[in-house]
Design a protein around this motif. Structure first.
Motif, short mmCIF file in Angstrom:
data_model
loop_
_atom_site.label_atom_id
_atom_site.label_comp_id
_atom_site.label_asym_id
_atom_site.label_seq_id
_atom_site.Cartn_x
_atom_site.Cartn_y
_atom_site.Cartn_z
N ALA A 11 0.83 -1.20 0.00
CA ALA A 11 0.00 0.00 0.00
C ALA A 11 0.86 1.25 0.00
N ARG A 12 1.96 1.23 0.76
CA ARG A 12 2.88 2.37 0.79
C ARG A 12 3.54 2.58 -0.57
N ARG A 13 3.96 1.50 -1.17
CA ARG A 13 4.59 1.60 -2.50
C ARG A 13 3.59 2.16 -3.51
N ARG A 14 2.34 1.69 -3.43
CA ARG A 14 1.29 2.19 -4.30
C ARG A 14 1.05 3.68 -4.09
N GLY A 19 1.32 9.09 -6.16
CA GLY A 19 1.70 10.49 -5.98
C GLY A 19 2.66 10.95 -7.06
N ALA A 20 3.65 10.12 -7.36
CA ALA A 20 4.61 10.47 -8.41
C ALA A 20 3.92 10.57 -9.76
N GLN A 35 11.19 16.22 -3.91
CA GLN A 35 10.40 16.96 -2.93
C GLN A 35 8.94 17.05 -3.35
N ASP A 36 8.72 17.21 -4.66
CA ASP A 36 7.35 17.22 -5.18
C ASP A 36 6.67 15.88 -4.90
N GLY A 42 2.44 12.49 0.48
CA GLY A 42 2.15 12.69 1.89
C GLY A 42 3.00 11.84 2.81
N LEU A 43 4.17 11.41 2.32
CA LEU A 43 5.05 10.56 3.12
C LEU A 43 6.37 11.27 3.39
N SER A 44 7.07 10.79 4.37
CA SER A 44 8.37 11.36 4.72
C SER A 44 9.43 10.87 3.74
#
Length: 207
Positions: A11-14, A19-20, A35-36, A42-44
């Motif tokens: 889920a995090r990878r998705r 986002g990218a 940075q974009d 929404g992740l660090s």
């Protein structure tokens, strides 16, 4: 400490890829910074860099997803006996590509990313290899399909399967480019056009 589940990792990878994808679709690969991507996902930084060392790896992952989507549609057709005729198959594959979402609800993001992946291969040797491998896979699947069409009497047996396969792949690529640029490609109209150009596509060819 509790172990992180594979579902959570996926889920995090998705989340990162989506986002990218939104960033890339808006601004292109080169105008988008890590940075974009961090802001959009929404992740660090630590969370993102756990999965990808940088933007290049993200771009490659998106390219691989593009081919997975397209290849999956053709693989299903190869597995069918007999395979669906060209004027049915190609619009069905295009419909899957046009409705596939990467980065949100707007399917145009996906086709626009496909165009960016194609152009990026002129600069990135790694992406070029990914694209070459993907194309070789598609060419192999289409060649199998053409051979099956010939055996079913839907195409003349004297034709060279690889040559026909390249033409049909180029046709699909052209429609993907039109959709990305103009957003007005109707798979139903594609089917009607193919049926007019290939009147024997859905009927047995004389032996």
């Amino acid at each position: 400490m509790a172990r992180v589940s594979q579902e959570h990792l996926d889920a995090r990878r998705r989340q990162i890829l989506d986002g990218a994808a939104r960033c890339f679709a808006r601004n292109g690969f080169h105008a988008t910074s890590m940075q974009d991507v961090l802001r959009e996902s929404g992740l660090s930084a630590g969370a993102v860099y756990r999965y990808f060392s940088g933007k290049e790896e993200i771009i490659t992952a998106i390219a691989e997803e593009v081919f997975t989507t397209v290849r999956g549609a053709y693989a299903e057709a190869v597995a069918s006996t007999p395979p669906p005729p060209v004027d049915v198959l190609l619009p069905a594959v295009l419909d899957r590509v046009f409705t596939h979402t990467l980065g949100g609800d707007d399917p145009l993001i996906f086709t626009r990313l496909i165009l960016q992946v194609w152009s990026e291969t002129l600069r990135s040797p790694e992406l070029t290899e990914t694209l070459r491998a993907g194309f070789a896979s598609l060419l192999g699947l289409w060649t199998e399909l053409i051979t099956a069409y010939q055996e079913a009497g839907l195409m003349p047996r004297e034709a060279e399967p690889t040559q026909i396969a390249r033409v049909l792949i180029a046709t699909a690529q052209g429609f993907i480019a039109q959709q990305a640029l103009f957003g007005d490609v109707d798979p139903a109209a594609v089917r009607a056009g193919l049926a007019a150009l290939l009147p024997t596509a859905s009927r047995p060819h004389p032996a």
